[in-house]
Design a protein around this motif. Structure first.
Motif, PDB file in Angstrom:
ATOM      1  N   ALA A 140       0.843  -1.191   0.000  1.00 21.11           N
ATOM      2  CA  ALA A 140       0.000   0.000   0.000  1.00 21.11           C
ATOM      3  C   ALA A 140       0.882   1.246   0.000  1.00 21.11           C
ATOM      4  CB  ALA A 140      -0.914   0.004   1.226  1.00 21.11           C
ATOM      5  N   ILE A 141       0.472   2.258  -0.733  1.00 23.59           N
ATOM      6  CA  ILE A 141       1.139   3.554  -0.715  1.00 23.59           C
ATOM      7  C   ILE A 141       0.299   4.466   0.172  1.00 23.59           C
ATOM      8  CG2 ILE A 141       1.976   5.502  -2.071  1.00 23.59           C
ATOM      9  CD1 ILE A 141       3.402   2.864  -2.688  1.00 23.59           C
ATOM     10  N   VAL A 142       0.931   4.985   1.229  1.00 19.45           N
ATOM     11  CA  VAL A 142       0.202   5.688   2.284  1.00 19.45           C
ATOM     12  C   VAL A 142       0.778   7.081   2.535  1.00 19.45           C
ATOM     13  CG1 VAL A 142      -0.466   5.568   4.732  1.00 19.45           C
ATOM     14  CG2 VAL A 142      -0.310   3.470   3.376  1.00 19.45           C
ATOM     15  N   VAL A 143      -0.110   8.050   2.799  1.00 18.74           N
ATOM     16  CA  VAL A 143       0.301   9.410   3.183  1.00 18.74           C
ATOM     17  C   VAL A 143      -0.455   9.811   4.446  1.00 18.74           C
ATOM     18  CG1 VAL A 143       0.828  10.129   0.819  1.00 18.74           C
ATOM     19  CG2 VAL A 143      -1.484  10.471   1.719  1.00 18.74           C
ATOM     20  N   LYS A 144      -0.017  10.883   5.076  1.00 22.71           N
ATOM     21  CA  LYS A 144      -0.749  11.418   6.230  1.00 22.71           C
ATOM     22  C   LYS A 144      -2.106  11.936   5.764  1.00 22.71           C
ATOM     23  CE  LYS A 144       1.044  13.958   9.439  1.00 22.71           C
ATOM     24  NZ  LYS A 144       1.774  15.041  10.144  1.00 22.71           N
ATOM     25  N   ALA A 145      -3.043  11.998   6.683  1.00 21.68           N
ATOM     26  CA  ALA A 145      -4.400  12.431   6.350  1.00 21.68           C
ATOM     27  C   ALA A 145      -4.438  13.839   5.771  1.00 21.68           C
ATOM     28  CB  ALA A 145      -5.288  12.346   7.584  1.00 21.68           C
ATOM     29  N   ASP A 146      -3.521  14.698   6.200  1.00 21.75           N
ATOM     30  CA  ASP A 146      -3.510  16.083   5.712  1.00 21.75           C
ATOM     31  C   ASP A 146      -2.521  16.297   4.558  1.00 21.75           C
ATOM     32  OD1 ASP A 146      -1.142  15.818   7.068  1.00 21.75           O
ATOM     33  OD2 ASP A 146      -1.443  17.523   8.419  1.00 21.75           O
ATOM     34  N   SER A 147      -2.066  15.218   3.926  1.00 20.66           N
ATOM     35  CA  SER A 147      -1.116  15.326   2.822  1.00 20.66           C
ATOM     36  C   SER A 147      -1.740  16.030   1.616  1.00 20.66           C
ATOM     37  CB  SER A 147      -0.652  13.934   2.397  1.00 20.66           C
ATOM     38  OG  SER A 147       0.081  13.989   1.195  1.00 20.66           O
ATOM     39  N   PRO A 148      -0.943  16.782   0.872  1.00 19.93           N
ATOM     40  CA  PRO A 148      -1.462  17.407  -0.349  1.00 19.93           C
ATOM     41  C   PRO A 148      -1.741  16.392  -1.459  1.00 19.93           C
ATOM     42  CG  PRO A 148       0.907  17.777  -0.161  1.00 19.93           C
ATOM     43  CD  PRO A 148       0.463  17.170   1.135  1.00 19.93           C
ATOM     44  N   TYR A 149      -1.219  15.169  -1.300  1.00 19.39           N
ATOM     45  CA  TYR A 149      -1.435  14.145  -2.322  1.00 19.39           C
ATOM     46  C   TYR A 149      -2.747  13.411  -2.057  1.00 19.39           C
ATOM     47  CZ  TYR A 149       3.553  15.130  -2.655  1.00 19.39           C
ATOM     48  OH  TYR A 149       4.757  15.763  -2.742  1.00 19.39           O
ATOM     49  N   LYS A 150      -3.682  13.588  -2.985  1.00 20.76           N
ATOM     50  CA  LYS A 150      -5.015  12.991  -2.823  1.00 20.76           C
ATOM     51  C   LYS A 150      -5.141  11.634  -3.505  1.00 20.76           C
ATOM     52  CE  LYS A 150      -6.256  16.817  -0.801  1.00 20.76           C
ATOM     53  NZ  LYS A 150      -6.350  16.857   0.683  1.00 20.76           N
ATOM     54  N   ASP A 151      -4.229  11.369  -4.429  1.00 20.11           N
ATOM     55  CA  ASP A 151      -4.241  10.086  -5.130  1.00 20.11           C
ATOM     56  C   ASP A 151      -2.822   9.744  -5.563  1.00 20.11           C
ATOM     57  OD1 ASP A 151      -3.741  11.724  -7.381  1.00 20.11           O
ATOM     58  OD2 ASP A 151      -5.870  11.831  -7.876  1.00 20.11           O
ATOM     59  N   LEU A 152      -2.639   8.538  -6.081  1.00 22.48           N
ATOM     60  CA  LEU A 152      -1.307   8.080  -6.473  1.00 22.48           C
ATOM     61  C   LEU A 152      -0.729   8.933  -7.596  1.00 22.48           C
ATOM     62  CD1 LEU A 152       0.972   5.969  -6.219  1.00 22.48           C
ATOM     63  CD2 LEU A 152      -0.266   4.576  -7.901  1.00 22.48           C
ATOM     64  N   LYS A 153      -1.583   9.308  -8.541  1.00 17.73           N
ATOM     65  CA  LYS A 153      -1.108  10.081  -9.692  1.00 17.73           C
ATOM     66  C   LYS A 153      -0.486  11.416  -9.271  1.00 17.73           C
ATOM     67  CE  LYS A 153      -2.457  11.567 -14.325  1.00 17.73           C
ATOM     68  NZ  LYS A 153      -3.537  11.621 -15.334  1.00 17.73           N
ATOM     69  N   SER A 154      -1.114  12.116  -8.310  1.00 22.84           N
ATOM     70  CA  SER A 154      -0.577  13.413  -7.875  1.00 22.84           C
ATOM     71  C   SER A 154       0.778  13.239  -7.188  1.00 22.84           C
ATOM     72  CB  SER A 154      -1.566  14.119  -6.942  1.00 22.84           C
ATOM     73  OG  SER A 154      -1.778  13.363  -5.752  1.00 22.84           O
TER      74      SER A 154
END
Length: 339
Positions: A140-154
């Motif tokens: 899984a590719i994971v970011v923090k909840a407040d990350s600017p990345y909303k999806d894998l493409k971004s």
């Protein structure tokens, strides 16, 4: 003369019977000794820090074996972090090759670490006795909840624009499983995998702590290990490495392929013993692990951890590892990382 011959024959028969009796007695003693295993506590090693997939798998296995009384002896879990499992395996393959009281869990890194060029381990699954595959998981590719990345493409677009500005972390060494999960979508998206800024930690728990602490922009980890963080609203899962969407907590998370990266990666997990494990002990564990895989208590544990059941016995598991080894070598070769 006839009397002497009779005495002689009687003596020979007596010796023969004594010898047969001795052989039977020795065999009985040997069988009794073999049937006494295990005679002391057993250690199940997770070759990583606490909190990652190996740690959770080892603890779930020992918990269910104890609760169901499939194994009467005490079983403890020992964490042996270092080098994505290579430090432990080097010690195990050389110092514990006859120690049937120490088993361990592993997954693709036992293949990857042996096949990769950088940080290569001279030891692989051939230096162990594969006992059983128990589960299947995904990356899984994971970011923090407040990350600017909303999806894998971004996230991939940001890496493509300036790789040095995006820190990717994982719970294994460069060239190992989390690293491959992290760079696979980037590679398939047209990004030079060598340009991805990857930072390694000893275990998924440490990688998650780095993400939540702001020391990484995104992490590659096991899909099964993110549920509690997702429910707590601490993270966002951008993508999973499965061929199709999963069920449960991750049912709304798209795959790599859905987001323009034509790749998938399966994380199998299994149990291994020492290379010189006796046939009787190997049979003991084959029977116990098969019984474990079929038990309702184990099925509940699978559900609680978000794992999928996929049991293979020792022979099938060993054959599967040989097939997977070829796949790993092809993948590393494509990424310029094969030894």
């Amino acid at each position: 003369m006839r009397k002497m011959a009779t005495v002689f024959l009687s003596g020979v028969l007596a010796l023969g019977l004594a010898a047969c009796g001795g052989t039977k007695e020795q065999a009985a003693t040997k069988n009794e000794r073999a049937s006494e295993y295990p005679e002391k506590p057993i250690t199940m090693v997770a070759p990583s820090g606490a909190g990652g997939g190996w740690d959770k798998t080892a603890r779930s296995i020992t918990k269910v074996l104890a609760e169901t009384k499939l194994v009467d002896q005490t079983m403890t879990v020992e964490n042996k972090p270092g080098g994505g499992g290579t430090v432990f395996l080097a010690e195990y393959a050389t110092q514990d090759k006859k120690n049937s009281y120490k088993l361990f869990v592993n997954s693709p890194p036992i293949l990857i670490n042996h096949d990769k060029k950088e940080g290569n381990s001279p030891y692989g699954y051939g230096d162990t006795t594969p006992l059983a595959q128990l589960t299947t998981d995904y990356g899984a590719i994971v970011v923090k909840a407040d990350s600017p990345y909303k999806d894998l493409k971004s996230a991939l677009e940001a890496i493509k624009a300036n790789p040095a500005k995006v820190t990717v972390a994982g719970g294994s060494a460069p060239g190992s499983m989390d690293h491959l999960v992290a760079i696979l979508p980037a590679y398939k998206y047209g990004i030079d995998p060598k340009s991805v800024k990857y930072v390694s930690y000893d275990g998924g728990g440490e990688a998650m702590a780095a993400l939540l602490g702001g020391n990484a922009d995104l992490i590659a980890t096991d899909a099964s290990s993110v549920g509690e963080y997702l429910k707590a609203g601490k993270i966002r899962v951008l993508a999973i490495s499965a061929k199709e969407r999963l069920s449960g907590d991750l049912k709304d998370v798209p795959t790599f392929k859905e987001q323009g990266a034509d790749a998938d990666f399966t994380i199998w997990r299994g149990v291994f013993g020492p290379k010189e494990m006796t046939a009787d002990t190997k049979q003991y564990w084959e029977e116990k692990l098969k019984a474990l895989s079929e038990h309702e208590a184990w099925k509940k544990e699978l559900q609680a951890n978000g794992w999928e059941s996929e049991y293979k016995n020792a022979a099938d598991f060993k054959k599967f590892l040989g097939e997977q080894d070829k796949v790993v070598k092809e993948l590393l070769s494509a990424l310029g990382m094969e030894k």
